[in-house]
Design an enzyme around this catalytic site. Structure first.
Site, short mmCIF file in Angstrom:
data_model
loop_
_atom_site.label_atom_id
_atom_site.label_comp_id
_atom_site.label_asym_id
_atom_site.label_seq_id
_atom_site.Cartn_x
_atom_site.Cartn_y
_atom_site.Cartn_z
N THR A 121 35.47 56.49 100.14
CA THR A 121 36.19 55.29 99.66
C THR A 121 37.47 55.75 98.98
O THR A 121 37.43 56.44 97.96
CB THR A 121 35.31 54.53 98.66
OG1 THR A 121 34.11 54.16 99.35
CG2 THR A 121 35.99 53.28 98.15
N ALA A 257 21.16 37.79 87.59
CA ALA A 257 21.55 38.21 86.24
C ALA A 257 20.73 39.42 85.82
O ALA A 257 19.59 39.59 86.24
CB ALA A 257 21.32 37.06 85.26
N CYS A 265 29.34 53.40 93.05
CA CYS A 265 30.43 52.68 93.73
C CYS A 265 31.09 51.60 92.87
O CYS A 265 32.28 51.69 92.60
CB CYS A 265 29.91 52.05 95.01
SG CYS A 265 29.44 53.28 96.22
C1 UDX Z 1 27.07 49.10 96.60
C2 UDX Z 1 27.40 48.13 97.74
O1 UDX Z 1 26.35 47.15 97.86
C3 UDX Z 1 27.60 48.87 99.04
O2 UDX Z 1 28.00 47.97 100.07
C4 UDX Z 1 28.69 49.94 98.83
O3 UDX Z 1 28.90 50.68 100.00
C5 UDX Z 1 28.31 50.86 97.69
O4 UDX Z 1 28.08 50.08 96.50
P1 UDX Z 1 24.90 50.40 95.73
O5 UDX Z 1 25.77 50.97 94.67
O6 UDX Z 1 23.96 51.29 96.46
O7 UDX Z 1 25.80 49.70 96.87
O8 UDX Z 1 24.00 49.28 95.03
P2 UDX Z 1 23.80 47.70 95.09
O9 UDX Z 1 22.51 47.41 95.71
O10 UDX Z 1 24.97 47.01 95.66
O11 UDX Z 1 23.69 47.37 93.53
C6 UDX Z 1 24.71 47.79 92.63
C7 UDX Z 1 24.38 47.42 91.21
O12 UDX Z 1 24.46 46.02 91.01
C8 UDX Z 1 22.97 47.82 90.75
O13 UDX Z 1 23.05 48.36 89.45
C9 UDX Z 1 22.20 46.52 90.73
O14 UDX Z 1 21.16 46.51 89.78
C10 UDX Z 1 23.30 45.53 90.36
N1 UDX Z 1 23.06 44.16 90.83
C11 UDX Z 1 23.07 43.89 92.16
C12 UDX Z 1 22.89 43.13 89.90
O15 UDX Z 1 22.91 43.34 88.69
N2 UDX Z 1 22.75 41.85 90.38
C13 UDX Z 1 22.74 41.55 91.70
O16 UDX Z 1 22.61 40.35 92.05
C14 UDX Z 1 22.90 42.61 92.62
#
Ligand code: UDX
Length: 450
Positions: A121, A257, A265
């Site tokens: 990225t 929430a 990322c």
């Molecule tokens: C993310 C993107 O989803 C992905 O497309 C990109 O390539 C890399 O970053 P990732 O970091 O693996 O992926 O995790 P993700 O499942 O997206 O969750 C990220 C964070 O958001 C986590 O800490 C999760 O707990 C939090 N989250 C996610 C929330 O607090 N609420 C939500 O509704 C969704």
């Protein structure tokens, strides 16, 4: 045709293994010799669903191999995928040094016309910078092979990265039409499954990737901000989320929430986008608010504990279930649990920690702490008397834990659920005395006696 992939981290390793499973010959290079040795023996260095099995299978197929010799990968490769890390610098900028180093090496050492594909990225405009340094390097070594630079960002989620690669929502290709042709052929097996391939300019692809992550992070901060308001009125953020999500213009996803987003990322990419905007003199207020709301949300657990115990946390023993930044990974980067642990240690509390997979990684980070006890299981963590239980990551085993057992073990200790793992009605009938969850009414079935 041989595809060389540089970097055997999350993105590089998953990409290499998946490209091999699509029938391509892949050579994956990483400067970490130990990692390469393990990989060549079929040992998967990261916790990632399906990856260990697929890695072994692809090594056996003979299509996939690993090398610690970058020059070898450059010599053999027909197309070069750069998937090295782009960590945050102290000012929020993405550190592109690893990407640039590999690009320069390819420019200097390739002995054929070739294509450089950025999978890491990288901020918008990085492809232009890579092209400029490739030309500069070629001038220095007097090489006139034709080298194109294109962008092919990934959207892999940790924990489901293999699935996401092979069943992507879309494949983004950024660059000149002619330069992108070999990449289109590489991804044809996925296009045949109906996955759309989007061709656009290199700059658009780079910015689309950042925008997608910033948008998702923004949705999380949005719902977390609303959850703070909901808490004040005894409203329920889950009901609000369902009501919002049924509007197709809003959609239901990424409105859960909680105690903030972490991982490798969202925090890093949002910061890098803020930096890009600032450099250009463009207002980045929305992106900055996303970040500051997230920082605040990571303090939610400490706020609740401080409130419950009238700021007296010094003599308390707090158990924490879940350390990774989200379930199904052992990754602790920017995990909310670390913010909670640091604050509680500072306040003088003793901690009992448990995570199904992230404990080895957590022990490395928290090695110096003398106030931490590590538990063998979720049950073990609440076996001895504790003053509170915190849930920082919504692992399935916590969600499925018997609430009646929990009630018996907790006695009058509060349950502070940072991930809304349980239905309020189930908690209310379980005998748990105090249940704090994010953006939902407090369940309090017994008056606190301090
Ligand atoms: C993310 C993107 O989803 C992905 O497309 C990109 O390539 C890399 O970053 P990732 O970091 O693996 O992926 O995790 P993700 O499942 O997206 O969750 C990220 C964070 O958001 C986590 O800490 C999760 O707990 C939090 N989250 C996610 C929330 O607090 N609420 C939500 O509704 C969704």
């Amino acid at each position: 045709m041989i595809l060389s992939v540089y970097g055997a981290g999350y993105v590089g390793l998953v990409s290499a293994v998946c490209l091999s499973s699509m029938g391509h010959k892949v050579l994956c290079a990483d400067i970490n010799k130990q990692r390469i040795t393990r990989l060549n023996h079929g040992e998967c260095p990261i916790y990632e669903d399906q990856l260990p099995e697929l890695l072994k299978q692809q090594l056996l197929s003979g299509r996939l191999s690993f090398t610690a010799d970058t020059a070898h990968a450059i010599f053999e490769g027909d197309i070069h995928f750069i998937a090295t890390g782009t960590p945050s610098l102290p000012d929020g900028r993405a550190d592109l040094s690893q990407v640039f180093t590999v690009a320069r090496q390819i420019a200097a050492q390739t002995r054929k016309d070739t294509l450089i594909v950025t999978k890491s990225t990288v901020p918008v405009g990085t492809g232009d910078q890579i092209l400029a340094l490739v030309l500069d390097e070629q001038r220095q070594v007097k090489s006139d092979f034709k080298i194109d630079v294109v962008s092919n960002p990934e959207f892999l989620r940790e924990g489901s990265a293999v699935h996401d690669f092979l069943n992507a929502d879309r494949i983004l290709l950024g660059g000149d039409e002619e330069a992108l042709k070999p990449l289109q052929a590489i991804y044809q097996p996925l296009a045949d499954k109906g996955i759309p391939i989007l061709n656009m300019s290199r700059q658009s692809a780079e910015l689309a990737k950042y925008s997608a992550n910033a948008m998702l992070a923004c949705r999380i901060s949005f719902i977390n901000q609303i959850s703070r308001i909901a808490e004040q009125f005894g409203a329920n953020i889950e009901d609000i989320r369902v009501a919002m999500g049924m509007d197709p213009r809003i959609g239901e996803y990424f409105l859960q929430a909680g105690i903030g987003y972490g991982g490798s990322c969202f925090p890093k990419d949002n910061r890098a986008l803020i930096h890009t905007a600032k450099e250009l003199g463009i207002n980045s207020a929305l992106l900055e608010a996303t970040e500051s709301i997230n920082d605040l949300q990571k303090e939610w657990v400490f706020e609740k504990l401080s409130h419950h115990f009238n700021n007296h946390l010094g003599d308390k023993t707090i158990a924490i279930w879940g350390l990774s930044f989200k379930p199904d990974t052992d990754d602790l980067r920017e995990a909310s649990s670390l913010v909670i642990i640091e604050a509680l240690i500072k306040a003088g509390a003793k901690l009992i920690l448990y995570d199904p997979v992230a404990m080895p990684a957590a022990k490395e980070i928290l090695i110096d702490s003398t106030v931490i006890t590590w538990s063998e299981s979720a049950g073990d963590a609440i076996e001895q008397p504790i003053d509170a239980l915190v849930i920082a990551t919504e692992w399935e085993e916590f969600k499925n834990f018997s609430l009646n057992t929990l009630a018996k073990k907790l006695k009058e200790a509060p349950l502070i659920d940072g991930r809304n793992c349980y239905k309020l009605s189930n908690v209310a009938s379980s005998g748990i005395h105090y249940y704090y969850s994010v953006g939902r009414p407090l369940i309090e079935t017994k008056r606190q006696t301090l």
